[in-house]
Design a protein around this motif. Sequence first.
Motif, PDB file in Angstrom:
ATOM      1  N   VAL A  77       8.673 -36.879 -90.035  1.00  0.00           N
ATOM      2  CA  VAL A  77       8.551 -37.568 -91.323  1.00  0.00           C
ATOM      3  C   VAL A  77       7.315 -37.070 -92.075  1.00  0.00           C
ATOM      4  O   VAL A  77       6.186 -37.282 -91.641  1.00  0.00           O
ATOM      5  CB  VAL A  77       8.472 -39.101 -91.131  1.00  0.00           C
ATOM      6  CG1 VAL A  77       8.428 -39.794 -92.492  1.00  0.00           C
ATOM      7  CG2 VAL A  77       9.650 -39.598 -90.314  1.00  0.00           C
ATOM      8  N   GLU A  78       7.554 -36.408 -93.209  1.00  0.00           N
ATOM      9  CA  GLU A  78       6.442 -35.816 -93.953  1.00  0.00           C
ATOM     10  C   GLU A  78       5.950 -36.714 -95.075  1.00  0.00           C
ATOM     11  O   GLU A  78       4.880 -36.507 -95.641  1.00  0.00           O
ATOM     12  CB  GLU A  78       6.889 -34.474 -94.545  1.00  0.00           C
ATOM     13  CG  GLU A  78       7.181 -33.440 -93.475  1.00  0.00           C
ATOM     14  CD  GLU A  78       8.072 -32.317 -93.993  1.00  0.00           C
ATOM     15  OE1 GLU A  78       8.108 -32.106 -95.215  1.00  0.00           O
ATOM     16  OE2 GLU A  78       8.738 -31.673 -93.160  1.00  0.00           O
ATOM     17  N   GLN A  79       6.771 -37.710 -95.428  1.00  0.00           N
ATOM     18  CA  GLN A  79       6.450 -38.482 -96.632  1.00  0.00           C
ATOM     19  C   GLN A  79       7.057 -39.872 -96.516  1.00  0.00           C
ATOM     20  O   GLN A  79       8.219 -40.024 -96.110  1.00  0.00           O
ATOM     21  CB  GLN A  79       7.069 -37.752 -97.844  1.00  0.00           C
ATOM     22  CG  GLN A  79       6.969 -38.459 -99.158  1.00  0.00           C
ATOM     23  CD  GLN A  79       5.692 -38.110 -99.883  1.00  0.00           C
ATOM     24  OE1 GLN A  79       5.527 -36.971-100.324  1.00  0.00           O
ATOM     25  NE2 GLN A  79       4.775 -39.059 -99.987  1.00  0.00           N
ATOM     26  N   PHE A  80       6.260 -40.877 -96.892  1.00  0.00           N
ATOM     27  CA  PHE A  80       6.795 -42.232 -97.061  1.00  0.00           C
ATOM     28  C   PHE A  80       6.766 -42.564 -98.546  1.00  0.00           C
ATOM     29  O   PHE A  80       5.783 -42.272 -99.228  1.00  0.00           O
ATOM     30  CB  PHE A  80       5.963 -43.264 -96.283  1.00  0.00           C
ATOM     31  CG  PHE A  80       6.003 -43.066 -94.796  1.00  0.00           C
ATOM     32  CD1 PHE A  80       7.034 -43.624 -94.032  1.00  0.00           C
ATOM     33  CD2 PHE A  80       5.030 -42.317 -94.146  1.00  0.00           C
ATOM     34  CE1 PHE A  80       7.084 -43.437 -92.659  1.00  0.00           C
ATOM     35  CE2 PHE A  80       5.076 -42.121 -92.775  1.00  0.00           C
ATOM     36  CZ  PHE A  80       6.102 -42.679 -92.026  1.00  0.00           C
ATOM     37  N   VAL A  81       7.844 -43.144 -99.025  1.00  0.00           N
ATOM     38  CA  VAL A  81       7.922 -43.519-100.439  1.00  0.00           C
ATOM     39  C   VAL A  81       8.148 -45.025-100.506  1.00  0.00           C
ATOM     40  O   VAL A  81       9.155 -45.528 -99.976  1.00  0.00           O
ATOM     41  CB  VAL A  81       9.068 -42.782-101.150  1.00  0.00           C
ATOM     42  CG1 VAL A  81       9.108 -43.166-102.627  1.00  0.00           C
ATOM     43  CG2 VAL A  81       8.927 -41.273-100.994  1.00  0.00           C
ATOM     44  N   VAL A  82       7.221 -45.750-101.125  1.00  0.00           N
ATOM     45  CA  VAL A  82       7.350 -47.201-101.199  1.00  0.00           C
ATOM     46  C   VAL A  82       8.133 -47.581-102.454  1.00  0.00           C
ATOM     47  O   VAL A  82       7.814 -47.145-103.566  1.00  0.00           O
ATOM     48  CB  VAL A  82       5.965 -47.881-101.212  1.00  0.00           C
ATOM     49  CG1 VAL A  82       6.118 -49.397-101.334  1.00  0.00           C
ATOM     50  CG2 VAL A  82       5.213 -47.536 -99.936  1.00  0.00           C
ATOM     51  N   MET A  83       9.162 -48.397-102.271  1.00  0.00           N
ATOM     52  CA  MET A  83      10.110 -48.721-103.332  1.00  0.00           C
ATOM     53  C   MET A  83       9.503 -49.653-104.383  1.00  0.00           C
ATOM     54  O   MET A  83       9.830 -50.845-104.444  1.00  0.00           O
ATOM     55  CB  MET A  83      11.348 -49.366-102.717  1.00  0.00           C
ATOM     56  CG  MET A  83      12.222 -48.385-101.940  1.00  0.00           C
ATOM     57  SD  MET A  83      12.747 -47.007-102.990  1.00  0.00           S
ATOM     58  CE  MET A  83      14.324 -46.573-102.269  1.00  0.00           C
ATOM     59  N   GLY A  84       8.640 -49.106-105.220  1.00  0.00           N
ATOM     60  CA  GLY A  84       8.030 -49.901-106.277  1.00  0.00           C
ATOM     61  C   GLY A  84       7.108 -49.008-107.074  1.00  0.00           C
ATOM     62  O   GLY A  84       7.241 -47.778-107.051  1.00  0.00           O
ATOM     63  N   SER A  85       6.174 -49.602-107.773  1.00  0.00           N
ATOM     64  CA  SER A  85       5.281 -48.797-108.593  1.00  0.00           C
ATOM     65  C   SER A  85       3.847 -48.817-108.072  1.00  0.00           C
ATOM     66  O   SER A  85       2.929 -48.394-108.755  1.00  0.00           O
ATOM     67  CB  SER A  85       5.338 -49.251-110.050  1.00  0.00           C
ATOM     68  OG  SER A  85       5.227 -50.649-110.118  1.00  0.00           O
ATOM     69  N   GLU A  86       3.647 -49.328-106.882  1.00  0.00           N
ATOM     70  CA  GLU A  86       2.315 -49.212-106.296  1.00  0.00           C
ATOM     71  C   GLU A  86       2.407 -49.100-104.779  1.00  0.00           C
ATOM     72  O   GLU A  86       3.437 -49.426-104.179  1.00  0.00           O
ATOM     73  CB  GLU A  86       1.438 -50.382-106.699  1.00  0.00           C
ATOM     74  CG  GLU A  86       2.046 -51.743-106.439  1.00  0.00           C
ATOM     75  CD  GLU A  86       1.270 -52.853-107.153  1.00  0.00           C
ATOM     76  OE1 GLU A  86       0.976 -53.858-106.485  1.00  0.00           O
ATOM     77  OE2 GLU A  86       0.962 -52.680-108.353  1.00  0.00           O
ATOM     78  N   VAL A  87       1.320 -48.636-104.194  1.00  0.00           N
ATOM     79  CA  VAL A  87       1.280 -48.462-102.741  1.00  0.00           C
ATOM     80  C   VAL A  87       0.437 -49.585-102.146  1.00  0.00           C
ATOM     81  O   VAL A  87      -0.727 -49.747-102.506  1.00  0.00           O
ATOM     82  CB  VAL A  87       0.677 -47.093-102.374  1.00  0.00           C
ATOM     83  CG1 VAL A  87       0.505 -46.978-100.865  1.00  0.00           C
ATOM     84  CG2 VAL A  87       1.569 -45.977-102.898  1.00  0.00           C
ATOM     85  N   PRO A  88       1.011 -50.378-101.251  1.00  0.00           N
ATOM     86  CA  PRO A  88       0.227 -51.440-100.625  1.00  0.00           C
ATOM     87  C   PRO A  88      -0.718 -50.872 -99.571  1.00  0.00           C
ATOM     88  O   PRO A  88      -0.582 -49.722 -99.166  1.00  0.00           O
ATOM     89  CB  PRO A  88       1.306 -52.322 -99.974  1.00  0.00           C
ATOM     90  CG  PRO A  88       2.448 -51.403 -99.714  1.00  0.00           C
ATOM     91  CD  PRO A  88       2.389 -50.311-100.730  1.00  0.00           C
ATOM     92  N   ASP A  89      -1.680 -51.683 -99.143  1.00  0.00           N
ATOM     93  CA  ASP A  89      -2.539 -51.302 -98.025  1.00  0.00           C
ATOM     94  C   ASP A  89      -1.682 -51.070 -96.790  1.00  0.00           C
ATOM     95  O   ASP A  89      -0.853 -51.907 -96.444  1.00  0.00           O
ATOM     96  CB  ASP A  89      -3.504 -52.464 -97.702  1.00  0.00           C
ATOM     97  CG  ASP A  89      -4.759 -52.356 -98.538  1.00  0.00           C
ATOM     98  OD1 ASP A  89      -4.957 -51.284 -99.166  1.00  0.00           O
ATOM     99  OD2 ASP A  89      -5.505 -53.347 -98.594  1.00  0.00           O
ATOM    100  N   THR A  90      -1.871 -49.943 -96.148  1.00  0.00           N
ATOM    101  CA  THR A  90      -1.071 -49.656 -94.959  1.00  0.00           C
ATOM    102  C   THR A  90      -1.750 -48.613 -94.099  1.00  0.00           C
ATOM    103  O   THR A  90      -2.539 -47.786 -94.593  1.00  0.00           O
ATOM    104  CB  THR A  90       0.341 -49.148 -95.332  1.00  0.00           C
ATOM    105  OG1 THR A  90       1.011 -48.761 -94.140  1.00  0.00           O
ATOM    106  CG2 THR A  90       0.281 -47.961 -96.287  1.00  0.00           C
ATOM    107  N   SER A  91      -1.413 -48.655 -92.819  1.00  0.00           N
ATOM    108  CA  SER A  91      -1.948 -47.639 -91.911  1.00  0.00           C
ATOM    109  C   SER A  91      -1.142 -46.345 -91.975  1.00  0.00           C
ATOM    110  O   SER A  91      -1.535 -45.328 -91.420  1.00  0.00           O
ATOM    111  CB  SER A  91      -1.933 -48.189 -90.481  1.00  0.00           C
ATOM    112  OG  SER A  91      -0.613 -48.561 -90.123  1.00  0.00           O
ATOM    113  N   LEU A  92       0.003 -46.393 -92.644  1.00  0.00           N
ATOM    114  CA  LEU A  92       0.824 -45.186 -92.776  1.00  0.00           C
ATOM    115  C   LEU A  92       0.091 -44.153 -93.634  1.00  0.00           C
ATOM    116  O   LEU A  92      -0.664 -44.508 -94.538  1.00  0.00           O
ATOM    117  CB  LEU A  92       2.172 -45.514 -93.430  1.00  0.00           C
ATOM    118  CG  LEU A  92       3.145 -46.394 -92.638  1.00  0.00           C
ATOM    119  CD1 LEU A  92       4.357 -46.748 -93.491  1.00  0.00           C
ATOM    120  CD2 LEU A  92       3.585 -45.698 -91.345  1.00  0.00           C
TER     121      LEU A  92
END
Lengths: 553, 553
Positions: free
Chosen positions: B133-148
């Motif tokens: 997995v090279e990329q995570f895309v969060v389904m919205g318009s911002e990125v939440p705090d995450t360890s990913l």
Amino acid sequence: MPGATAQTLRPFLWRARRMFPDREVVSRTHEGIHRYTYAEYADRVGQLANALDGAGVERGDRVGTFCWNHHRHYETYFAAPSMGGQLHTINPLLPDHHVQYIVENAADRIILVDPSLVEKLAGAYDEEAFASVEQFVVMGSEVPDTSLENVVDYESFIGDEDATYDWPDLPGDQPAGMCYTSGTTGKPKGVEYTQEMLWSHTMATLPEAGLDLRSSDVVMPVVPMFHVNAWGMPFSTTAAGAKHVYPGPSPSPADLASLIEEEGVTLTAGVPTVWLGLLEYLEENDADLSSLETIVIGGSAAPKSVIRRFDEEYDVDVLHAWGMTEMSPIGTVARLKPGMESLPAEERYDKQAKQGLLIPGLEMRVVGDGGEELPWDGEAFGELHVRGPWVTTEYFERPEATEEDFEDGWLKTGDVVTVDEEGYVKIVDRAKDVIKSGGEWISSVELENALMAHDGVAEATVVGVPHQRWQERPVAFVVPAASADEESLKTELVEMVKSEFPKWWAPDEVVFIEEVPKTATGKFDKKVLRNQYDDESLVEGKAPEDAAPDAND
Amino acid sequence: MPGATAQTLRPFLWRARRMFPDREVVSRTHEGIHRYTYAEYADRVGQLANALDGAGVERGDRVGTFCWNHHRHYETYFAAPSMGGQLHTINPLLPDHHVQYIVENAADRIILVDPSLVEKLAGAYDEEAFASVEQFVVMGSEVPDTSLENVVDYESFIGDEDATYDWPDLPGDQPAGMCYTSGTTGKPKGVEYTQEMLWSHTMATLPEAGLDLRSSDVVMPVVPMFHVNAWGMPFSTTAAGAKHVYPGPSPSPADLASLIEEEGVTLTAGVPTVWLGLLEYLEENDADLSSLETIVIGGSAAPKSVIRRFDEEYDVDVLHAWGMTEMSPIGTVARLKPGMESLPAEERYDKQAKQGLLIPGLEMRVVGDGGEELPWDGEAFGELHVRGPWVTTEYFERPEATEEDFEDGWLKTGDVVTVDEEGYVKIVDRAKDVIKSGGEWISSVELENALMAHDGVAEATVVGVPHQRWQERPVAFVVPAASADEESLKTELVEMVKSEFPKWWAPDEVVFIEEVPKTATGKFDKKVLRNQYDDESLVEGKAPEDAAPDAND
């Protein structure tokens, strides 16, 4: 590669037999109404498959039919393809030399022929052309006097056979059907239908976006079963588990009205002339059409007046459809979109008089003279190209014709169309008849319709003749009404065209003739006129300076 | 070989965009109702495809999703497969070790994840399992705090991309989708869906014999989009040109009622518990369900009481459906045949409570213990086998599981069924739970239902334990109601079974227990009991002399 079981006709027969064993197959014959169930039908399909086996028909062999619409013909529809053979429906209305060409080209192993068509087939018989044919089977229980040899009657042919047949697992690309297009020029071109093409077409015509077939339907295909599998209805009706009604040889309007009434037909299908005939009959005769919900009209354009009359007088929906032999055959149906039911009646009829919306699973494009894709604005017109799982990508053993009519996987339909903003296709001309003037196209059909609406015109056709600067320019060939004054008529016609169409659509010349040349089937034969006027002399110096909209760019 | 254009999802997107540009796609989100048209949808699908291209996704690469039902998830449904990638929907309800196994096995290149599921995914993250997995895309318009790591928000991901994408010509056998079955035992098994499997399933679910989708429909899939493509409805709704309504994350009964009322939903679909919840909500609250015509119930058996209540109280048809991950997924729907509408209500509900009729294009057989095909008499039961164009013939990289579950092109469904004379399938047990006594089968489910209907029983399950002579014999494990006297209850239960079923179905032993062991999802875990009673001691010498109907033959 992951995979799944191939797409074949087998599950349709299986489902009808097992889940709708008591639904009926009704057939009008010379001896009256014939009636049996899917269970009995499926048994006879098994018997026929065993008989074909016994007659030496092997995987890939062609089984020809020369028949009208009846239950025995329907039996061949599943028996021949499902045993691995190829159902080849031959049009008995073709001239003898076309029948000869087709039988020789397809190399039919066996031909099933109606009693009433034996004489016609015997007349077309030619030892060399029919060399592949080992057996003739007459669709009945006796053999009439005939010069044909190796003839057996159908009931004897299948009578002693087992009703059980171990249907093979066929690959999806197994050729299963075949039909020849009968173009106005040149030799007929063969189109092969694979198992998966027939499967796809069947599945695609079942839903609302297709013919909307339901198990409660009673379906009567009037379109001949030799015309592209009666538009696939013997297959789709089976898949739906609906009741079949076959109208038999040469049904009259009275026969059709009686079948609708007696059998409770809900959906029927055929060419416009059939329905004009029925309307005429109904003016003089009573018939109860209350079961009838839908008439599918195709083959040629459904006149708006027919759509209107069936709606207003009989509460029957006309579903205008368009297709081609190359398309198995259905491509578009003019079903109204949600909300359109509340349009004023005339606007609804206008939509329904178009060829309609492409059914799901296909793609199309409209291509202009320069190869560019044209907008869907209801105005721009170009050639319609289609592609999809039930559109062939070649003609049988005709590489030169394939080269001509196919491009990058698209079928060039030869139909010139507009598409409106809603996606409804309307055919405005045939590609070979459209007049190419300065990179823009002029619809010969629209000009002809306008000219023929004039009181002074008995008949008219419009043809493009060669022009050095504009490539082609329109010339009208007019048969004047008895009373017309030719000189003033000519001026009136040109002025009329200029007022209704772009000025540069006006014919550069109007030629008065005694009769428009016709083809064997009664259509205008423009080829004759084009050959006669194949140089510029008729229009030299007559074209306007702006004989194309972008002439001054 | 004659041929035609491959079957792919491309024409469905094309048709919706071009012919139904103004039909809506509605989505419930944390920020309220999101609403756009097919035209806007198709543009964003193009943008997403370009973004996936930019992220390095190539032909055959897998695009994972970890999402609820909403418009962005629906965008991936067409973008990933149509660019040549493979949409892999991951069930976020699975335990972490299953998520790890699935991501590693599928080698997802990219994972799109809902904001509310980022934490769950981060919890399941394992460097080795997620190596692809090279990329995570969060389904919205911002990125939440995450360890990913390597996380981008969806709107930034697609924002600058062109809306036009030159969709390639894909072969029909191109893998386009993927879903894992989450069996109760062993590792999840991957099922790949090719373009032509998805095409076939879409076409097959459109007609009356499937879900009967029409362009006027408003379709709300409540079944999660990670459960076998929400039963294919995002695809079929698009093909029909109908309106979509996506209920978003964890919709409550109030949310569903409100969406039905506000958006005019005509057809919705989900598992029985969803509709039990809605019925409960409606007892206390007003809602206008008048637009709703059909609720498709699948996933587990639709209780007759639910079918009855929706019909009687809300005039809504329940369409009971059955399918499997291996079947893309729909196999049967319990639609009434012509004429059945006039049956007494209870008889209708009985038919509708069965799993129903196989849809056109598939074939099935019911196979007994000895491999013989069983009759359709509503009584004989055996394992259901199916095959067809949208039924897979293998598991992804699991030859041993493929060997076990497939036979000569048939999928052995693991469901034990009866089929009545009309062809309606009824599931009576799972193959692993059915009790095999002397060559005949005893339905554990039917015994359990009978036992649990007794007042003295709180819970009960029936398991086959090994038996030297009869192979297996039934033992009932019963949690008695607080008031019950165990000794008399035992006699009563055995006598009750003998009076309702063949005598040899009666359990040889009734064991009282404090609780039936359950799986993580709350189902009876018979495996625990089977492991505990894996020898004959419990039933030794207790079986009747005729513990199978043919015992005396």
